[in-house]
Design an enzyme around this catalytic site. Structure first.
Site: not given
Lengths: 497, 497, 497, 497
Positions: A149, A173, A176-177, A226, A281, A383
């Site tokens: 996201f 893909k 979805e957020r 993640s 990241c 994190e």
């Protein structure tokens, strides 16, 4: 009334009336749309479209494929405002930050324009007497990308332009957020001349992911997210015999040497720690100060700067920091701050109680600063993915290096110094994939490659740049001798030498 | 009285009095030694030695490391007779074939001598204003290789010379069936000046393999063997977060076009099908004849040649083909021949009842030829790994290509033709990693890389050559800007572009 | 009233009221403009502008420089009709042929867009203990290009986009016979964002050329033209200490093997021999037929095709061949045809008396075909640069190869065959820089490089593609060690090793 | 009685009874031999031998050619003492310095061992539809090298190993002042398996040089020597249509910044200025001190060190500096010192009156140091090629850079500093080809390339390393399409796009 975001399959927008999930505007906390979550069948349909488009696309000369990229770059530049609006609305980052993200993505498109040069194989005349041998880098077939996201436009552009320029077809893909920008961009690719089915986008959750991982048609998977999910993806891809590169989490340290240019360093850290609300990241979340003198100055200076930081809606370009992605993310970050206090760290600036007037329901956490953090605290080990910067104090550079090398992640790091020897020693000894010298966010440029070490990357090839070309191609080596009618060769039972 | 073959750890030969297993001379069927099977502790000791040797070796300049390889090449050439004796005694292949294997291995050493050139990173001046960026290819740490019985000298030399030249230290687990040559060679490397602990060899079975796969110290695994084990290794390595390249089995087809130079092709096929008793992952085990006319001629010609083939002890250099590796292998191959007959193939030459005078207990199967084999027969579907060549008849090149592309393996293949267009079309369409044009065993030369497609290779980088350098290194990208005291930079909260 | 074509200096169109020369429309034989011939002062002004623009342009990051190229490509595509009109009007080639030329030039621009990747230097960590070394490819400064009339748009685009992307600034001297397209294109580069002075265009004759060659500011010269001038340029550039690449003339042979696909070959030869009226350095002007059988068929077939060839004004897109560049060129070509007849060649088709209705004063020569030409005839030895194809008959491939290798030129060649061995042998043995296998005009694509052998190229690096990047940059190698305060090093009087 | 040194032609030592010239031992001033000076005929004989050896050598696969280099490296190491004796006896440099020279030469041999990798061409699949294109790097034929007295073993090894590994054959003309080591080394190459005639050595003077330059057989010339001769060679080679790289003289500056590690810098400068008696094209002959403070310390420290410098016979390994090459050289250097005094420089240490006991006739000049040297003095402007170091004082780094950039030479330079920014700025701005950061003699390692800027190098490719591979090969680009019998193509009169 909200809009439903579907899929992009075979060059067409597709709605399936399947499961959905709301999309929030994090700046307001309001639902601003809903996204379909693809079923197994929908994902398989996307894969089938990619498979159908593959043979013709594979045979299109690379220089012709590149024409699509040239036009695509221009369209991205023309439509950048709309795309950045979509990014900011669904992700919450400030518009100028979204523009930065998109610009980086466009640079990956520029790199992909050079595909005829990048795809060159190696040719050896006279590998043996009158025997020639060469390697070609051929496409894999259908490949998949699963993206996070936090960079909804950029990370997909790390993957699919390179992949399709290599001759593959693609199923993306996205998260979805904040799914809209990836779909807008896919649409532009088709406008730029990309044949239908070469690029497909499915929105979804674990069902979609697992369908991609299990499909015998999908040849390779690129993932960014993640670390636990990256490890899962890597393991599952391997179990299904696929090649995989899975980029995971990070805890990026910056080291401040006593000779650092502190003003520059503090400015740099403000952006690197709090930009995009820390949801990067490559964000710097640990500042390692070498010596108490610079530590004290650093903390004082950061505290001052944070006081002036403008936090608010991502859609207001005068802001410097926006909200987190979800209410859950906000609560998780606050939980980490609570734990930091409990575990004994010194909370210098507390962002937990921020209120953004007019956007009281937005998912905000203010810039937070801890000092005197130690190695065992969860605000150090984990994190956080939020606007929390922790200061750790050490006595010398070797301690700083050892600290960083003990951490499970090895994505990015940087050192602030003027000294050539300190910089070189740090770069050499540090077990981190992307290293900055006085550069706080050492994200490699698009013609180099992006990848961390240790549990920040699973696989052997990094993302984008030259490594992407190798990842998205299979080596085929041809050894050729032509019979001369007058020459007869003896039987050779030995292994030829 | 037999000799016990142990391990090579920290530069010393090690015997542990642990579990053992006999070593056979396949040419006679007699036990000629025994090999220790390493325990978890022994493997961990090897890993610990590799780990201890790593820091100093990593810091040794590549050009200095290369000096070891230059001397090592010379020592291998000087000791080649002894090494080939060991190969032939434990594996059974004929001495001249062992010499061919060793020569190929030496060529990998020659390639590794070029490491200072091969390790060059990419440097970009002005990646941004006064910002430079470059990528270094740094060693991984301790890496492991697991190698098969069929090339006991060559396949280890595919792996560890490149790996250690990149600065890694190594644990090799060769095949426990013919372990001596790998140990002799490791000893020579130390004689050539390799520091102790840089290369370690452990013999063993699944216990040793699993210890390597599970060790958090081992950073990468290279494997060559059968496909089921390759897939297991790949999956397990991934589950433990490691990078992995796992090369598996093969069913290599050669295609004979109507315009082929048949004499050359038959000579080539005899060597490619029956050399090393068919125990090569690049052996040709299927001949696809395009049209009955060439098929009839081919079968007749092969039948003639087989009649003259000299089968016997590998240690007698006048022989052309030796025994299989074990009694079990012999029985398995005979079982496939039985099944071929049962399933309706035409058995042209039957090697089941061969007797080698004076070596009646050797593990021999004679050269075997089937005609009119079809796609569903197990002699077609399975990798037999023995001296069995099957002829499949098709009507045209497209049928040949489709047949090959349907098979689960994609290691090697070749076409015999004089026609440029047929060769080019075949090379382009075939889903196989190593392709020969009138070259029956298209093993890439040492400065290219070795790798199949489909279930013949798991991972994204091939063995040896340029891909090995990439596999055995981690990319580190450094972005560097130096502060100029007179220049102050503004805070940047956006993602830099 | 005619238009005066001047220069383009410092981003501005410049008229100097100096010497001029008429520009003809070769299709009509009418004057269609006049061109200024630059004085020493004008050329020096251009050089000074280039020099002034150099420091800032050199320091502009390559990725920023590339943005100009991306926009420039789009502008070239948008303005292609206008540019092609100018090419055709001044050169005479048919519009569709001008479009082909421009497209090739645009491909060079596309290649130049990849400059950030192409400029990467080589980096070696630990070239010695704690010593790093790397090579940068830095720009030269001001460089010059001198280009011929036959590709007025394409050949300049071979040179300056690569040169300026490397960070150089440029002075172009295009052909004074058809100068307009190069100027239009330079204007577009500035529209695309190129800073003023980075690219300058001067029209002129020997005075301009010699000024460029003698200027101490000009660091390098790229030239394309005839061999005598190329040799002069190379010698003069060397005498003034400059680097130089000078591409000269050609006499390109095609070889027709007995197994050639004759229909394809004849079609290919028609275009390659008569396209652009033979005024191409890659034109096929000799057809070497192997055996009388194919020679007879070839001559008959060509004769038929020539009969149907549409010759006329370049501005009429339905034509297939236009006029020569000047009346002098027309007369020179006719002189060669006269000589061929005198020297005993068989004139199969005579193009001397062609009349193009409505354009009786155009500089036309019809397609001409000679058979049974021998090695000593001037129609064989000389580059005619007109629509004259000569057929030489030989008995076998070796004779064909020997014939070609004896010729003073070695630019391009091709073989028509279906046989892999014949093609490979030809490619290997032929002393020619650009070789086609069933490809009549083997002009390398833009991401390879263009260059002949023997007296077709003076210098060691070819034009465009990777060689251009090397030609337009200077290697700088940096070796770096940082002092560690605790370490003192001994004096070394020996040469370090 | 003295030995006559002749030539090495066709694998044999050749004496022709032609003109000769004495060879001196500079350490004693005695004649130690004589050398033949080749006539035109002798040089042509060498060229003819090279030409005769070319076809077979060209066709030998690179990997086989490399075997000669592997053995040659070992022989050089075995015979190094003898070679160094010859170097020292004829050149005068101290034995340990000769060993350093030879070691560098051997590293060039090591690089050349990697030729199969280095010769790889670029291959493009589908450059067009079903069209492949690739570039091969083919040998040139006979090439020549002309090398200087100061590195009689190393500089020839820069050239011919790379050249012959590329498939060329070679004629070397070493310096006639110290010819023996090059001949000994050529002999070793033949012992290592080099076919006769591949490498030929002729001793001689301008007659030999001009014969090489004028020969139509010689395809390329590599030269290392003084700038006037380099320019002559470059011009003459160009006039005869050859490719050429000609490396000339130098005046290498080192810059001492106020933060330099002075002890290291002084040690480094002592070796770089006085090692090999200053007869190195990479010797440091100017020290630019930034600020009077460091200048004063530097001069004082150098004065101290010089007092302890051991000067004497090169054959005594306890010495640190030997004699100059000839009496003429000695007198010329003394003349420069005289002029320096006259022109007003401060003579800190005067080496003119040195006496080496027992070798009173040797060609010695002691280490000499000038302070307060200015830009117009001949000791600053000219390459002295002797043990004379001049100190120039400037106020800041920019002045140092401007000074260096105004000098006609641009071979090597270095900066002593601890500051990353100063180093990077210096490296970027300096117009010099080889730059050291705290490395006084930044000679690139063998896998990079050696070349200066400005009047230190004529040509576009540097010596040894990757550039040598490009210099010693010609690019051949092949474009290939195969006719498919069922497909007919239309005539194309336009330039294909």
């Amino acid at each position: 009334m909200t809009q439903t975001v579907g899929h992009f399959i075979g060059g067409e927008s597709v709605l399936t009336e399947g499961r959905t999930q709301p999309i929030y505007n994090p700046s307001t906390g309001q639902i601003c749309g809903e996204v379909e979550l693809a079923s197994v069948e929908t994902v398989e349909q996307a894969i089938a479209n990619a498979q159908a488009a593959y043979p013709a696309w594979r045979n299109t000369p690379p220089a012709k494929r590149a024409q699509v990229m040239f036009r695509f770059k221009m369209l991205l530049e023309q439509k950048s405002d709309e795309i950045c609006q979509a990014i900011s609305r669904e992700h919450g980052k400030v518009l100028h930050d979204a523009a930065g993200e998109l610009q980086r993505g466009i640079e990956n498109v520029e790199f992909a324009c050079g595909i005829p040069q990048l795809l060159k194989g190696e040719h050896s005349k006279n590998a043996g007497p009158a025997i020639d041998s060469w390697s070609e880098f051929q496409p894999l077939g259908v490949v998949a990308g699963i993206t996070p996201f936090n960079f909804p436009a950029m990370v997909p552009l790390w993957m699919w332009p390179a992949a399709i320029m290599c001759g593959n077809t693609f199923v993306l893909k996205p998260s979805e957020r904040d799914p809209s920008s990836a779909l807008m961009i896919a649409q532009l690719a088709v406008e730029a001349g990309l044949p239908k089915g070469v690029l497909n986008v499915v929105n979804g959750d674990k069902e979609a992911v697992d369908t991609l991982l299990q499909s015998p048609t999908v040849q390779a998977v690129s993932f960014v997210g993640s670390t636990p999910i990256a490890h899962y993806i890597y393991e599952q891809a391997a179990a299904h015999g696929k090649r995989c590169q899975a980029l995971g989490g990070a805890k990026n340290h910056s080291v401040l040497m006593p000779d650092a240019d502190l003003d520059n360093a503090v400015n740099a850290l403000m952006g690197a720690a709090y930009g995009s609300c820390g949801e990067r990241c490559m964000a710097i979340s640990v500042a390692v100060a070498v010596g108490d003198e610079i530590a004290d100055k650093l903390v004082a200076s950061l505290k001052d700067k944070i006081a002036g930081l403008k936090v608010g809606s991502g859609l207001d370009n005068s802001n410097e920091m926006g909200p987190l992605i979800t209410a859950q993310a906000r609560d998780r970050v606050k939980g980490y701050i609570d734990a930091g206090v409990e575990q004994g760290a010194e909370l210098v600036v507390d962002g937990r109680d921020i209120v953004v007037p007019g956007h009281e329901n937005g998912f905000y956490v203010g810039a937070t600063l801890f000092d005197k953090v130690t190695e065992n605290m969860t605000i150090y080990t984990d994190e956080i993915f939020g606007p929390v910067l922790v200061v750790v104090r050490v006595d010398n550079l070797q301690q700083a290096i050892d600290l960083i090398n003990r951490h499970e992640y090895g994505n990015g790091t940087c050192i602030f110094t003027r000294d050539g020897e300190a910089a070189r020693y740090f770069c050499d000894q540090i077990m981190v994939g992307m290293v900055g010298v006085n550069v706080p966010l050492p994200v490699p440029v698009s013609y180099h490659s992006f990848g961390g070490w240790k549990r920040s990357l699973f696989g052997d090839l990094s993302a984008y740049g030259p490594d992407a070309i190798r990842f998205y191609t299979r080596r085929k080596t041809i050894t050729q001798r032509w019979p001369s009618s007058g020459v007869r060769e003896g039987v050779t039972y030995s292994f030829p030498s």
